[in-house]
Design an enzyme around this catalytic site. Structure first.
Site, mmCIF file in Angstrom:
data_model
loop_
_atom_site.group_PDB
_atom_site.id
_atom_site.type_symbol
_atom_site.label_atom_id
_atom_site.label_comp_id
_atom_site.label_asym_id
_atom_site.label_seq_id
_atom_site.Cartn_x
_atom_site.Cartn_y
_atom_site.Cartn_z
ATOM 1 N N SER A 1 57.496 3.831 21.047
ATOM 2 C CA SER A 1 56.794 3.049 22.073
ATOM 3 C C SER A 1 57.205 1.589 21.929
ATOM 4 C CB SER A 1 55.282 3.152 21.868
ATOM 5 O OG SER A 1 54.601 2.227 22.708
ATOM 6 N N TYR B 1 47.750 2.934 16.410
ATOM 7 C CA TYR B 1 48.824 3.358 17.317
ATOM 8 C C TYR B 1 50.089 2.532 17.078
ATOM 9 C CZ TYR B 1 51.272 4.757 21.580
ATOM 10 O OH TYR B 1 52.212 5.247 22.470
HETATM 11 P P1 NAD Z 1 50.152 12.839 27.701
HETATM 12 O O1 NAD Z 1 48.786 12.776 27.124
HETATM 13 O O2 NAD Z 1 50.331 12.947 29.177
HETATM 14 O O3 NAD Z 1 50.939 14.047 27.018
HETATM 15 C C1 NAD Z 1 50.916 14.237 25.635
HETATM 16 C C2 NAD Z 1 51.039 15.727 25.340
HETATM 17 O O4 NAD Z 1 51.044 15.899 23.910
HETATM 18 C C3 NAD Z 1 49.848 16.534 25.882
HETATM 19 O O5 NAD Z 1 50.321 17.663 26.607
HETATM 20 C C4 NAD Z 1 49.083 16.928 24.629
HETATM 21 O O6 NAD Z 1 48.437 18.206 24.734
HETATM 22 C C5 NAD Z 1 50.193 16.970 23.584
HETATM 23 N N1 NAD Z 1 49.658 16.864 22.225
HETATM 24 C C6 NAD Z 1 48.711 15.998 21.776
HETATM 25 N N2 NAD Z 1 48.435 16.249 20.491
HETATM 26 C C7 NAD Z 1 49.228 17.293 20.116
HETATM 27 C C8 NAD Z 1 49.375 18.039 18.911
HETATM 28 N N3 NAD Z 1 48.655 17.762 17.808
HETATM 29 N N4 NAD Z 1 50.284 19.057 18.892
HETATM 30 C C9 NAD Z 1 51.007 19.355 19.985
HETATM 31 N N5 NAD Z 1 50.898 18.699 21.151
HETATM 32 C C10 NAD Z 1 50.004 17.678 21.217
HETATM 33 O O7 NAD Z 1 50.896 11.543 27.118
HETATM 34 P P2 NAD Z 1 52.316 10.880 27.462
HETATM 35 O O8 NAD Z 1 52.046 9.557 28.082
HETATM 36 O O9 NAD Z 1 53.210 11.840 28.146
HETATM 37 O O10 NAD Z 1 52.836 10.605 25.981
HETATM 38 C C11 NAD Z 1 53.976 11.243 25.427
HETATM 39 C C12 NAD Z 1 54.530 10.367 24.304
HETATM 40 O O11 NAD Z 1 54.966 9.136 24.855
HETATM 41 C C13 NAD Z 1 53.518 10.014 23.225
HETATM 42 O O12 NAD Z 1 54.144 10.041 21.959
HETATM 43 C C14 NAD Z 1 53.095 8.604 23.599
HETATM 44 O O13 NAD Z 1 52.625 7.873 22.496
HETATM 45 C C15 NAD Z 1 54.423 8.060 24.114
HETATM 46 N N6 NAD Z 1 54.312 6.869 24.966
HETATM 47 C C16 NAD Z 1 53.632 6.915 26.141
HETATM 48 C C17 NAD Z 1 53.558 5.770 26.929
HETATM 49 C C18 NAD Z 1 52.818 5.753 28.254
HETATM 50 O O14 NAD Z 1 52.598 4.662 28.781
HETATM 51 N N7 NAD Z 1 52.467 6.888 28.824
HETATM 52 C C19 NAD Z 1 54.169 4.590 26.502
HETATM 53 C C20 NAD Z 1 54.867 4.578 25.304
HETATM 54 C C21 NAD Z 1 54.933 5.739 24.543
#
Ligand code: NAD
Length: 265
Positions: free
Chosen positions: A158, A171
């Site tokens: 991130s 985080y």
């Molecule tokens: P999201 O919540 O839409 O999807 C995350 C997925 O991970 C979900 O389907 C959830 O069920 C799954 N998950 C959570 N805990 C889990 C576990 N213990 N085992 C297996 N699966 C698990 O979130 P997203 O925005 O798609 O995030 C995906 C990645 O991107 C994350 O690592 C997040 O930190 C990173 N990220 C997101 C953003 C943003 O703005 N959306 C920005 C920077 C980084």
């Protein structure tokens, strides 16, 4: 196109958001995708109409789903073994699953409870250690890909692993660790022709984003912080995840690439 033709890929957190977009895009590029998540159902309403697995298969792609908790060593070892049992090898691992629980309950460090810290580290950071441990073991044991490369790992870190963000200490710490672990591992496995890179997304419009960020930050503010087009879409991340797992990244390893519309510029 088919830039991942016949490569076998594991994508964690594949049911929603970035993981879902990456899994679908990988399948469209010809990869056989092992989708891994706590549940096959997506977290957001728009995505919940059809699971990632069903979407890929309906689209003519190849996939399986395996229920997996990425913080559990036995389940992560089983995930790699299942990919090998099903498709014969493992070429790509995308460590994407992650959580942001602090953004729901904004907290400065002295108010952060131990459970928040431990859970964040387990799901965001330990998961990357475990996934890489078992994937690398398999990549080292199998015949290299036709390009001579043995494997590609893409960690979803991130921008909060590069800079500090307000009121999310665990985080930021969890993602900082993912980024530096990426650089460290890249050195150890470069002699084996294994590529290990990270993507550092800016704010991207997924379930996490809708539950948390939009409640805390006005839209105009978000647009100003991402000068190129405002907050991103999952596909903006998925397209770069394809490149980092493809032969186009033939001389790329140890990179933590911001994909953030200019947020960290
Ligand atoms: P999201 O919540 O839409 O999807 C995350 C997925 O991970 C979900 O389907 C959830 O069920 C799954 N998950 C959570 N805990 C889990 C576990 N213990 N085992 C297996 N699966 C698990 O979130 P997203 O925005 O798609 O995030 C995906 C990645 O991107 C994350 O690592 C997040 O930190 C990173 N990220 C997101 C953003 C943003 O703005 N959306 C920005 C920077 C980084």
């Amino acid at each position: 196109s088919s830039r991942l033709q016949d490569k076998v890929a594991i994508v964690t957190g594949s049911s929603s958001g970035l993981g879902r977009a990456i899994a679908i895009r990988y399948a469209q590029e010809g990869a056989k995708v092992v989708c891994a998540d706590l549940t096959p159902t997506a977290r957001s309403q728009e995505e919940a109409e059809i699971t990632t697995y069903d979407f890929i298969v309906r689209d003519g792609g190849q996939a399986i789903f395996l229920q997996t908790d990425v913080g559990d060593a036995t389940q992560m070892e089983n995930l790699v073994q299942t990919a090998v049992k099903e498709y014969g090898r493992l070429d790509i691992l995308v460590n994407n699953a992650g959580i942001s629980i602090e953004a729901r309950t904004p907290a400065v460090l002295h108010l952060t409870d131990e459970a928040t810290w431990d859970t964040t580290m387990r799901v965001n950071t330990k998961s990357v250690f475990l996934g890489c441990k078992y994937a690398l073991t398999q990549m080292l044991a199998q015949e290299p890909h036709s390009s001579g490369d043995r494997g590609w790992i893409v960690n979803i870190s991130s921008i909060m692993g590069m800079i500090g963000g307000p009121e999310n200490p665990s985080y930021c710490a969890s993602k900082g660790a993912v980024s530096n672990l990426t650089r460290q591992m890249a050195l150890d496995y470069a002699p084996e022709n294994i590529h290990i890179n990270a993507i550092c997304p800016g704010y991207t419009q997924t379930a996490i984003f809708k539950e948390t960020i939009t409640n805390l930050t006005p839209w105009e503010d978000l647009k100003r912080r991402h000068p190129l087009k405002g907050p991103g879409m999952p596909e903006d991340i998925a397209r770069i995840a394809v490149v980092l797992a493809s032969d186009d990244a033939s001389w790329v390893t140890g990179v933590c690439l911001p994909v953030d519309g200019g947020y960290t510029a």
